[in-house]
Design a protein around this motif. Structure first.
Motif, PDB file in Angstrom:
ATOM      1  N   VAL A 269       0.850  -1.196   0.000  1.00 22.08           N
ATOM      2  CA  VAL A 269       0.000   0.000   0.000  1.00 22.08           C
ATOM      3  C   VAL A 269       0.888   1.249   0.000  1.00 22.08           C
ATOM      4  O   VAL A 269       1.801   1.351   0.828  1.00 22.08           O
ATOM      5  CB  VAL A 269      -0.921   0.022   1.240  1.00 22.08           C
ATOM      6  CG1 VAL A 269      -1.800   1.276   1.237  1.00 22.08           C
ATOM      7  CG2 VAL A 269      -1.772  -1.233   1.295  1.00 22.08           C
TER       8      VAL A 269
ATOM      9  N   MET B  29       2.190   3.468  -3.291  1.00 18.74           N
ATOM     10  CA  MET B  29       3.152   3.124  -4.343  1.00 18.74           C
ATOM     11  C   MET B  29       3.997   4.345  -4.738  1.00 18.74           C
ATOM     12  O   MET B  29       4.196   4.655  -5.912  1.00 18.74           O
ATOM     13  CB  MET B  29       2.416   2.553  -5.563  1.00 18.74           C
ATOM     14  CG  MET B  29       1.568   1.330  -5.249  1.00 18.74           C
ATOM     15  SD  MET B  29       2.402   0.088  -4.212  1.00 18.74           S
ATOM     16  CE  MET B  29       3.727  -0.446  -5.267  1.00 18.74           C
TER      17      MET B  29
ATOM     18  N   LYS C  82       7.790   6.394  -3.611  1.00 16.53           N
ATOM     19  CA  LYS C  82       9.196   5.969  -3.682  1.00 16.53           C
ATOM     20  C   LYS C  82       9.450   4.647  -2.938  1.00 16.53           C
ATOM     21  O   LYS C  82       9.927   3.682  -3.505  1.00 16.53           O
ATOM     22  CB  LYS C  82      10.064   7.098  -3.090  1.00 16.53           C
ATOM     23  CG  LYS C  82      11.507   6.756  -2.890  1.00 16.53           C
ATOM     24  CD  LYS C  82      12.275   7.964  -2.361  1.00 16.53           C
ATOM     25  CE  LYS C  82      13.404   7.534  -1.457  1.00 16.53           C
ATOM     26  NZ  LYS C  82      14.282   8.633  -1.062  1.00 16.53           N
TER      27      LYS C  82
ATOM     28  N   GLY D  30       7.254   2.506  -1.523  1.00 17.98           N
ATOM     29  CA  GLY D  30       6.376   1.398  -1.898  1.00 17.98           C
ATOM     30  C   GLY D  30       6.920   0.677  -3.123  1.00 17.98           C
ATOM     31  O   GLY D  30       6.912  -0.561  -3.192  1.00 17.98           O
TER      32      GLY D  30
ATOM     33  N   PRO E 287       4.085   9.376   7.244  1.00 15.57           N
ATOM     34  CA  PRO E 287       3.983   9.005   8.663  1.00 15.57           C
ATOM     35  C   PRO E 287       2.637   9.250   9.340  1.00 15.57           C
ATOM     36  O   PRO E 287       2.367   8.650  10.371  1.00 15.57           O
ATOM     37  CB  PRO E 287       5.065   9.864   9.336  1.00 15.57           C
ATOM     38  CG  PRO E 287       5.981  10.275   8.264  1.00 15.57           C
ATOM     39  CD  PRO E 287       5.220  10.280   6.983  1.00 15.57           C
TER      40      PRO E 287
ATOM     41  N   MET F 167      -3.437   1.742   9.269  1.00 20.22           N
ATOM     42  CA  MET F 167      -2.941   0.672   8.376  1.00 20.22           C
ATOM     43  C   MET F 167      -2.596  -0.606   9.157  1.00 20.22           C
ATOM     44  O   MET F 167      -2.747  -1.714   8.653  1.00 20.22           O
ATOM     45  CB  MET F 167      -1.724   1.154   7.589  1.00 20.22           C
ATOM     46  CG  MET F 167      -2.055   2.161   6.514  1.00 20.22           C
ATOM     47  SD  MET F 167      -3.073   1.440   5.187  1.00 20.22           S
ATOM     48  CE  MET F 167      -3.597   2.932   4.340  1.00 20.22           C
TER      49      MET F 167
ATOM     50  N   GLU G 168       7.102   1.363   7.144  1.00 19.22           N
ATOM     51  CA  GLU G 168       8.205   2.313   7.102  1.00 19.22           C
ATOM     52  C   GLU G 168       8.382   3.033   8.436  1.00 19.22           C
ATOM     53  O   GLU G 168       7.428   3.232   9.189  1.00 19.22           O
ATOM     54  CB  GLU G 168       7.961   3.351   5.994  1.00 19.22           C
ATOM     55  CG  GLU G 168       8.602   2.976   4.661  1.00 19.22           C
ATOM     56  CD  GLU G 168      10.123   2.902   4.737  1.00 19.22           C
ATOM     57  OE1 GLU G 168      10.718   3.327   5.742  1.00 19.22           O
ATOM     58  OE2 GLU G 168      10.722   2.388   3.780  1.00 19.22           O
ATOM     59  N   LYS G 169       9.606   3.434   8.676  1.00 18.91           N
ATOM     60  CA  LYS G 169       9.878   4.351   9.769  1.00 18.91           C
ATOM     61  C   LYS G 169       9.302   5.714   9.424  1.00 18.91           C
ATOM     62  O   LYS G 169       9.131   5.996   8.221  1.00 18.91           O
ATOM     63  CB  LYS G 169      11.370   4.447  10.067  1.00 18.91           C
ATOM     64  CG  LYS G 169      12.319   4.567   8.890  1.00 18.91           C
ATOM     65  CD  LYS G 169      12.264   5.720   7.929  1.00 18.91           C
ATOM     66  CE  LYS G 169      12.314   7.098   8.441  1.00 18.91           C
ATOM     67  NZ  LYS G 169      12.285   8.151   7.362  1.00 18.91           N
TER      68      LYS G 169
HETATM   69  N1  LIG Z   1      13.690   3.540   5.061  1.00 22.90           N
HETATM   70  C1  LIG Z   1      14.142   4.502   4.298  1.00 22.90           C
HETATM   71  O1  LIG Z   1      15.320   4.571   3.952  1.00 22.90           O
HETATM   72  C2  LIG Z   1      13.191   5.579   3.828  1.00 22.90           C
HETATM   73  C3  LIG Z   1      13.537   6.457   2.801  1.00 22.90           C
HETATM   74  C4  LIG Z   1      12.588   7.387   2.377  1.00 22.90           C
HETATM   75  C5  LIG Z   1      11.336   7.453   2.996  1.00 22.90           C
HETATM   76  N2  LIG Z   1      11.049   6.583   4.017  1.00 22.90           N
HETATM   77  C6  LIG Z   1       9.726   6.598   4.674  1.00 22.90           C
HETATM   78  O2  LIG Z   1       8.803   5.971   3.815  1.00 22.90           O
HETATM   79  C7  LIG Z   1       7.494   6.509   4.003  1.00 22.90           C
HETATM   80  C8  LIG Z   1       6.927   6.863   2.647  1.00 22.90           C
HETATM   81  O3  LIG Z   1       7.793   7.789   2.026  1.00 22.90           O
HETATM   82  P1  LIG Z   1       7.788   7.976   0.435  1.00 22.90           P
HETATM   83  O4  LIG Z   1       8.930   8.900   0.155  1.00 22.90           O
HETATM   84  O5  LIG Z   1       7.738   6.658  -0.248  1.00 22.90           O
HETATM   85  O6  LIG Z   1       6.403   8.761   0.237  1.00 22.90           O
HETATM   86  P2  LIG Z   1       5.611   9.040  -1.113  1.00 22.90           P
HETATM   87  O7  LIG Z   1       4.872  10.296  -0.889  1.00 22.90           O
HETATM   88  O8  LIG Z   1       6.534   8.923  -2.290  1.00 22.90           O
HETATM   89  O9  LIG Z   1       4.578   7.807  -1.191  1.00 22.90           O
HETATM   90  C9  LIG Z   1       3.466   7.695  -0.373  1.00 22.90           C
HETATM   91  C10 LIG Z   1       2.349   7.094  -1.206  1.00 22.90           C
HETATM   92  O10 LIG Z   1       1.263   6.770  -0.353  1.00 22.90           O
HETATM   93  C11 LIG Z   1       0.060   7.034  -1.064  1.00 22.90           C
HETATM   94  N3  LIG Z   1      -1.050   7.128  -0.119  1.00 22.90           N
HETATM   95  C12 LIG Z   1      -1.361   8.146   0.714  1.00 22.90           C
HETATM   96  N4  LIG Z   1      -2.474   7.847   1.411  1.00 22.90           N
HETATM   97  C13 LIG Z   1      -2.856   6.603   1.041  1.00 22.90           C
HETATM   98  C14 LIG Z   1      -3.922   5.741   1.412  1.00 22.90           C
HETATM   99  N5  LIG Z   1      -4.828   6.093   2.325  1.00 22.90           N
HETATM  100  N6  LIG Z   1      -4.019   4.525   0.820  1.00 22.90           N
HETATM  101  C15 LIG Z   1      -3.123   4.160  -0.130  1.00 22.90           C
HETATM  102  N7  LIG Z   1      -2.083   4.923  -0.521  1.00 22.90           N
HETATM  103  C16 LIG Z   1      -1.956   6.146   0.062  1.00 22.90           C
HETATM  104  C17 LIG Z   1       0.363   8.325  -1.810  1.00 22.90           C
HETATM  105  O11 LIG Z   1      -0.537   8.554  -2.880  1.00 22.90           O
HETATM  106  C18 LIG Z   1       1.800   8.050  -2.269  1.00 22.90           C
HETATM  107  O12 LIG Z   1       1.836   7.437  -3.551  1.00 22.90           O
HETATM  108  C19 LIG Z   1       7.672   7.672   4.980  1.00 22.90           C
HETATM  109  O13 LIG Z   1       7.296   7.255   6.268  1.00 22.90           O
HETATM  110  C20 LIG Z   1       9.174   7.973   4.946  1.00 22.90           C
HETATM  111  O14 LIG Z   1       9.666   8.461   6.170  1.00 22.90           O
HETATM  112  C21 LIG Z   1      11.937   5.662   4.421  1.00 22.90           C
END
Ligand SMILES: NC(=O)c1ccc[n+]([C@@H]2O[C@H](COP(=O)([O-])OP(=O)(O)OC[C@H]3O[C@@H](n4cnc5c(N)ncnc54)[C@H](O)[C@@H]3O)[C@@H](O)[C@H]2O)c1
Length: 366
Positions: free
Chosen positions: A10, A12, A14, A16, A75, A81, A96-97
């Motif tokens: 869930v 999609m 970066k 996801g 976050p 979820m 994710e953190k």
């Molecule tokens: N572990 C790591 O190295 C690392 C690196 C970057 C980001 N993160 C973490 O990953 C998480 C996501 O970051 P990201 O950069 O991928 O964000 P992002 O904004 O690129 O992706 C989030 C996705 O969630 C979707 N979304 C939002 N609400 C939703 C819902 N109710 N149902 C389904 N989909 C929904 C959005 O449309 C979006 O496509 C954050 O918590 C961030 O801190 C971790």
């Protein structure tokens, strides 16, 4: 042939996509479904992985009934979820953190997972980097003598970076429990970010094995001049009676021990870090004894430290662990943080934390 574990991913964006790609590439998993509220992202992901697609996470997960429920949303979406994951009947939830934005939600998530018995992992996947592991090996070999200090700094702000820093210093310190923390914070700019944080936070951690932890994130954290890429300006290491070893997220590792100095390469790379992270998910599903390195309880211990640092920064003094009583730590910071801007440690940080005030300019001009 062993049946493949069916996964729903869930969110999609970066992360996801990184997760789905790693599950897809691992022979033990099938990406059975992908879910996003953004139709373009959803269509692209479904086509890429040949997966079913859904917009409403609960309805979709109840249809697909995955073994693994993975969510990579921003976050503010966490406990909701986790509930979906549990209701869907998944055996493991990967997310994710940071675990949550405050201890109230973090404690609620922990209760939900404990009561349901669903396994959970949190993505602190830098642990798999060759340079991160080399430092761990050196520390574990005893080459540093008696470790007395573990430390981590990052130029990025707290809700992005601190849970990583704390996870890795805890790992380097043998996952010892923390007894108390004390911290200071400055700058309100990032409190309104999607990863709400003080612009700068710095704190001390007292671990039960008497090791001192020191962590800093944000505007005032020391530069890591060896690394160009701003988000990878992270320095994490350990000092002991016989030397030190440290990793730079974007710049290899180095150590000085009784036998001399040594160094090596390595750079954070999702393509290298995600496959072993996902493989350990299969291993833990196969065998309860093979607990994932990034298991929820370990991540929660780090999360609790981060929330305790926020409480200390907001209301002062030392904060004992484990935390008692739920709080909204970001709200506490909103109430208590001074209006003054954070002072910068390097002009490079002005892009994220602003350079408008007198104080950072004066500091930079010196
Ligand atoms: N572990 C790591 O190295 C690392 C690196 C970057 C980001 N993160 C973490 O990953 C998480 C996501 O970051 P990201 O950069 O991928 O964000 P992002 O904004 O690129 O992706 C989030 C996705 O969630 C979707 N979304 C939002 N609400 C939703 C819902 N109710 N149902 C389904 N989909 C929904 C959005 O449309 C979006 O496509 C954050 O918590 C961030 O801190 C971790």
């Amino acid at each position: 042939m062993t049946a493949k574990y069916r996964v729903v991913v869930v969110g999609m964006g970066k992360r996801g996509m990184h997760h789905a790609q790693a599950f897809h590439a691992n022979g033990r998993f099938e990406v059975a479904g992908v879910c996003d509220i953004d139709p373009a992202r959803l269509d692209a992901a479904a086509a890429k992985f040949g997966a079913a697609k859904g917009i409403k996470a609960l309805q979709f997960a109840l249809e697909v009934r995955p073994d693994v429920f993975c969510f990579c949303t921003l976050p503010r979406l966490r406990s909701e979820m986790i509930r979906v994951a549990i209701e869907s009947g998944a055996r493991l939830v990967a997310f994710e953190k940071p675990i949550a934005l405050n201890s109230r939600e973090g404690m609620e998530i922990r209760k939900l997972l404990t009561e349901s018995g669903v396994k959970a992992v949190v993505s602190h996947q830098h642990r798999y980097g060759e340079h991160y592991r080399r430092v761990k090996e050196i520390i574990a070999s005893g080459a540093l003598g008696r470790v007395h200090t573990v430390y981590g700094t990052a130029s990025g702000w707290m809700m992005h970076m601190m849970s990583h820093l704390i996870d890795y210093i805890r790992w380097y310190n043998g996952e010892a429990a923390a007894q108390w923390v004390m911290a200071q914070a400055a700058g309100r700019g990032k409190l309104s970010d999607l990863h709400p944080s003080p612009d700068y936070i710095a704190g001390f951690i007292q671990f039960a094995n008497s090791v001192r932890g020191i962590v800093e994130c944000g505007a005032g954290a020391p530069d890591v001049p060896e690394v160009d890429y701003w988000w990878r300006k992270c320095r994490i290491g350990a000092q002991g009676t016989d030397g030190f070893a440290e990793v730079l997220t974007g710049g290899g590792w180095r150590a000085v021990t009784k036998t001399g100095a040594s160094a090596g390469g390595g750079c954070m790379n999702y393509d290298l870090d995600m496959p072993p992270y996902v493989q350990e998910i299969a291993d833990w599903l196969d065998d309860d004894g093979k607990v994932h390195s990034c298991n929820f309880e370990s991540a929660y211990a780090g999360f609790e430290i981060m929330m305790a640092l926020c409480r200390s920064a907001a209301t002062g003094g030392q904060v004992a662990l484990p935390l008692t009583g739920a709080e909204d730590e970001v709200e506490l910071l909103r109430v208590h943080l001074a209006e003054r801007r954070a002072l910068l440690s390097t002009p490079v940080n002005a892009k994220e934390y602003g350079a408008e005030s007198e104080e950072p300019k004066l500091l930079v001009a010196r």
